[in-house]
Design a protein around this motif. Structure first.
Motif, PDB file in Angstrom:
ATOM      1  N   ALA A  22       0.795  -1.215   0.000  1.00 39.80           N
ATOM      2  CA  ALA A  22       0.000   0.000   0.000  1.00 39.80           C
ATOM      3  C   ALA A  22       0.833   1.273   0.000  1.00 39.80           C
ATOM      4  N   PRO A  23       1.891   1.383   0.828  1.00 43.37           N
ATOM      5  CA  PRO A  23       2.652   2.635   0.824  1.00 43.37           C
ATOM      6  C   PRO A  23       3.220   2.983  -0.535  1.00 43.37           C
ATOM      7  N   ALA A  24       3.734   1.987  -1.272  1.00 41.67           N
ATOM      8  CA  ALA A  24       4.306   2.262  -2.588  1.00 41.67           C
ATOM      9  C   ALA A  24       3.234   2.766  -3.537  1.00 41.67           C
ATOM     10  N   ARG A  25       2.029   2.179  -3.458  1.00 39.94           N
ATOM     11  CA  ARG A  25       0.964   2.593  -4.368  1.00 39.94           C
ATOM     12  C   ARG A  25       0.475   3.998  -4.051  1.00 39.94           C
ATOM     13  N   GLN A  26       0.677   4.431  -2.813  1.00 34.80           N
ATOM     14  CA  GLN A  26       0.174   5.743  -2.448  1.00 34.80           C
ATOM     15  C   GLN A  26       1.274   6.793  -2.469  1.00 34.80           C
ATOM     16  N   GLY A  27       2.421   6.469  -3.037  1.00 35.30           N
ATOM     17  CA  GLY A  27       3.454   7.465  -3.212  1.00 35.30           C
ATOM     18  C   GLY A  27       4.222   7.803  -1.965  1.00 35.30           C
ATOM     19  N   GLN A  28       4.358   6.825  -1.044  1.00 35.47           N
ATOM     20  CA  GLN A  28       5.094   7.114   0.164  1.00 35.47           C
ATOM     21  C   GLN A  28       6.590   6.974  -0.075  1.00 35.47           C
ATOM     22  N   ASP A  29       7.349   7.977   0.280  1.00 35.58           N
ATOM     23  CA  ASP A  29       8.795   7.899   0.207  1.00 35.58           C
ATOM     24  C   ASP A  29       9.336   7.318   1.494  1.00 35.58           C
ATOM     25  N   SER A  30      10.545   6.812   1.452  1.00 35.04           N
ATOM     26  CA  SER A  30      11.116   6.144   2.609  1.00 35.04           C
ATOM     27  C   SER A  30      11.285   7.086   3.789  1.00 35.04           C
ATOM     28  N   ASP A  31      11.425   8.413   3.540  1.00 35.95           N
ATOM     29  CA  ASP A  31      11.641   9.341   4.639  1.00 35.95           C
ATOM     30  C   ASP A  31      10.344   9.932   5.161  1.00 35.95           C
ATOM     31  N   GLU A  32       9.199   9.531   4.615  1.00 35.61           N
ATOM     32  CA  GLU A  32       7.916  10.005   5.095  1.00 35.61           C
ATOM     33  C   GLU A  32       7.462   9.179   6.278  1.00 35.61           C
ATOM     34  N   ALA A  33       6.521   9.729   7.056  1.00 37.65           N
ATOM     35  CA  ALA A  33       5.964   8.998   8.187  1.00 37.65           C
ATOM     36  C   ALA A  33       5.240   7.753   7.669  1.00 37.65           C
ATOM     37  N   PRO A  34       5.265   6.664   8.425  1.00 37.53           N
ATOM     38  CA  PRO A  34       4.629   5.429   7.971  1.00 37.53           C
ATOM     39  C   PRO A  34       3.111   5.542   7.968  1.00 37.53           C
ATOM     40  N   GLU A 169      -3.703   7.219   4.990  1.00 38.45           N
ATOM     41  CA  GLU A 169      -3.655   6.103   5.935  1.00 38.45           C
ATOM     42  C   GLU A 169      -4.937   5.281   5.885  1.00 38.45           C
ATOM     43  N   TYR A 170      -6.067   5.945   5.783  1.00 38.63           N
ATOM     44  CA  TYR A 170      -7.333   5.199   5.705  1.00 38.63           C
ATOM     45  C   TYR A 170      -7.462   4.456   4.380  1.00 38.63           C
ATOM     46  N   ARG A 171      -6.945   5.040   3.304  1.00 37.55           N
ATOM     47  CA  ARG A 171      -6.932   4.295   2.049  1.00 37.55           C
ATOM     48  C   ARG A 171      -5.994   3.092   2.160  1.00 37.55           C
ATOM     49  N   GLY A 172      -4.901   3.252   2.900  1.00 40.42           N
ATOM     50  CA  GLY A 172      -4.016   2.126   3.154  1.00 40.42           C
ATOM     51  C   GLY A 172      -4.688   1.043   3.979  1.00 40.42           C
ATOM     52  N   PHE A 173      -5.541   1.454   4.920  1.00 35.14           N
ATOM     53  CA  PHE A 173      -6.330   0.502   5.708  1.00 35.14           C
ATOM     54  C   PHE A 173      -7.227  -0.320   4.792  1.00 35.14           C
ATOM     55  N   LEU A 174      -7.906   0.342   3.866  1.00 34.70           N
ATOM     56  CA  LEU A 174      -8.770  -0.373   2.932  1.00 34.70           C
ATOM     57  C   LEU A 174      -7.958  -1.320   2.059  1.00 34.70           C
ATOM     58  N   ALA A 175      -6.788  -0.873   1.624  1.00 34.38           N
ATOM     59  CA  ALA A 175      -5.933  -1.724   0.802  1.00 34.38           C
ATOM     60  C   ALA A 175      -5.421  -2.923   1.596  1.00 34.38           C
TER      61      ALA A 175
END
Length: 503
Positions: A22-34, A169-175
């Motif tokens: 999910a984080p990769a699909r939502q454009g999360q970079d490694s230095d962003e908050a989880p 984060e909520y979209r990540g929850f759904l994923a």
């Protein structure tokens, strides 16, 4: 109401968890908050006392969806056992938003198996399915929007970046549940359009919504730990119930309030903002006093637990009782009988029916009641799919046996009267099988006895130095005998009450 046709439970395979990607699909970079765990936006709100109001509001918006409302009425224990449902919801969110990825994937699989068993038709013969992707997306949407509303009503609206982070984060929850992220719009701007459309076109004044707003708080039973203070609890509930209902209605979207015909009470908006502000002040208490998990565990404790907190509350309760006795001595108010002791003579047939068998609180015994028992037992023990399916299969066989023996009018369910007329038929071979399957699931190390840790996992209580049979462990024979005695209504049990009878 047309109920879902009872059927032997299937063993649906869980959808592949998507939390890992999910984080990769939502454009999360490694230095962003989880997206999950410490440092996430959600974790900042988890111990926020305002979140109690948020959960109530989100539940009302969920119940207003026709499919969710029908599923709640037919299958949920929220009427008869609201504290149990609150605890289970809390634990589920804790696992899904925690840092442990394996725990999240396991919980997602459990939720998917549970929801796959919830389908049927409502009172207007419209189908409902708890696995419907649009329905699941709406549940997540209500949690997100209610959190945003919580901050706005408290006079501390979220900044745009924080709101976008929370939405991710909520979209990540759904994923993580295995659903397509596209069921929720990709951007926050599009989300508000989606939200307004559902509110205006799909929500209804459902039976489940009316129960939550106008019945549940007026009849909310005391949590297990406060069960010995009925007068104090009733007085507090009489004051708090109408207030909670009023501020919940006032916080709902105006378009829905108008279309559903919900009352508009003068001053309700001011009361709502004041309530959120007042509850929010608890954020400044010491951290140990406002931890959500500590409070939830405290409410779930049984009065006879060895937990020091339970003993403290018991001492306070005894003091209140003595003060009440003194007041009765100096006032003309007649003494009121206290609650029945947790151990003693068997319950009457109708009392046992209401307290134990009718898990959904609709006045009848049918498959959803036994399925609710299986869900609670499986959740307590954190069973995996094969063990969970064995338990559901055993409960399904028990339901078929009960239906054959007790359903004299052939309506597919058992009434109080039908049950009371044939109580001995309850403890048949199928119930023995349920007891044996439950013992096997509890006996995690397979040594044919239940030790202290296994006992605590099932009954969610502190180990009280001696097992029920007086030995160092609970034997299979003693376990099966106690379970049958309790489920046949022949014997009270504090342990089994905490499992199936407590609210």
């Amino acid at each position: 109401m047309t109920d879902a046709t009872p059927r032997p439970p299937s063993a649906p395979g869980p959808r592949p968890p998507a939390g890992r990607d999910a984080p990769a699909r939502q454009g999360q970079d490694s230095d962003e908050a989880p997206l999950f765990g410490p440092g996430s936006q959600f974790q900042q709100f988890f111990d926020d006392p305002r979140w109690a109001l948020t959960m109530i509001r989100a539940t009302v918006l969920e119940a207003a969806h026709p499919q969710i409302g029908a599923a709640l009425i037919d299958n949920s224990v929220f009427v008869a056992h609201p504290w149990r449902r609150l605890w289970n919801t809390f634990r589920s969110l804790q696992r899904m938003f925690g840092a442990d990825e394996q725990a999240r994937e396991r919980e997602a699989a459990r939720l998917n198996r549970m929801h796959a068993r919830l389908s049927g038709t409502d009172a207007r013969d419209r189908p409902y399915d708890a696995m419907d992707p649009g329905v699941r997306a709406w549940v997540v949407a209500t949690l997100f929007e209610s959190t945003v509303t919580m901050c706005r009503l408290s006079g501390q609206p979220l900044e745009q970046t924080a709101m976008e982070r929370l939405y991710a984060e909520y979209r990540g929850f759904l994923a993580a549940l295995g659903d397509e992220e596209g069921r929720l719009p990709p951007t926050l701007h599009e989300f508000w359009q989606y939200y307004d459309r559902v509110v205006e076109e799909e929500l209804e004044n459902t039976e489940a919504l009316r129960i939550i707003l106008y019945k549940l708080f007026d009849h909310l039973p005391a949590p297990p730990l406060l069960d010995g203070l009925p007068t104090v609890w009733a007085a507090g509930r009489a004051l708090a119930g109408p207030v909670i209902g009023t501020i919940t209605v006032a916080s709902l979207p105006e378009a829905f309030r108008r279309r559903a015909g919900l009352p508009e009470i003068p001053g309700a908006q001011t009361l709502t903002q004041g309530a959120y502000l007042a509850v929010g002040l608890a954020r400044f208490l010491p951290e140990g006093w406002r931890r959500a998990d500590g409070l939830a565990e405290l409410l779930a404790l049984t009065p006879d637990s060895d937990d020091p907190r339970a003993r403290t509350v018991a001492a306070v309760r005894d003091g209140v009782r003595r003060a009440g006795a003194l007041i009765r001595l100096i006032t003309p108010v007649p003494a009121q009988p206290g609650p029945p002791a947790p151990a003693g003579p068997p319950r009457g047939a109708e009392e046992f029916f209401d307290a134990v068998l009718d898990q959904t609180g609709d006045g009848y015994l049918d498959w959803p009641d036994l399925a609710a028992m299986a869900r609670e037992l499986a959740g307590r023990l954190d069973l995996d799919e094969p063990q969970e399916t064995r338990l559901y299969d055993a409960c399904a066989a028990w339901w078929r046996e009960l239906q054959s023996a007790l359903d004299t009018d052939g309506d597919g369910r058992v009434s109080r009267q039908e049950y009371a007329a044939a109580v001995p038929a309850l403890a048949g071979p199928a119930l023995i099988r349920v007891a044996e399957v439950l013992f096997d699931a509890t006996d995690t190390d397979g040594d044919q006895r239940i030790d202290a840790d296994e006992y605590r996992a099932l009954f969610r209580t502190a180990f009280r130095r001696e097992m029920p049979d007086g030995g160092a462990a609970y034997s299979r024979g003693a376990f099966v005998q106690d379970f049958l005695s309790f489920m046949a209504g022949r014997r009270r049990s504090r342990a089994y009450d905490s499992l199936l009878a407590d609210s």
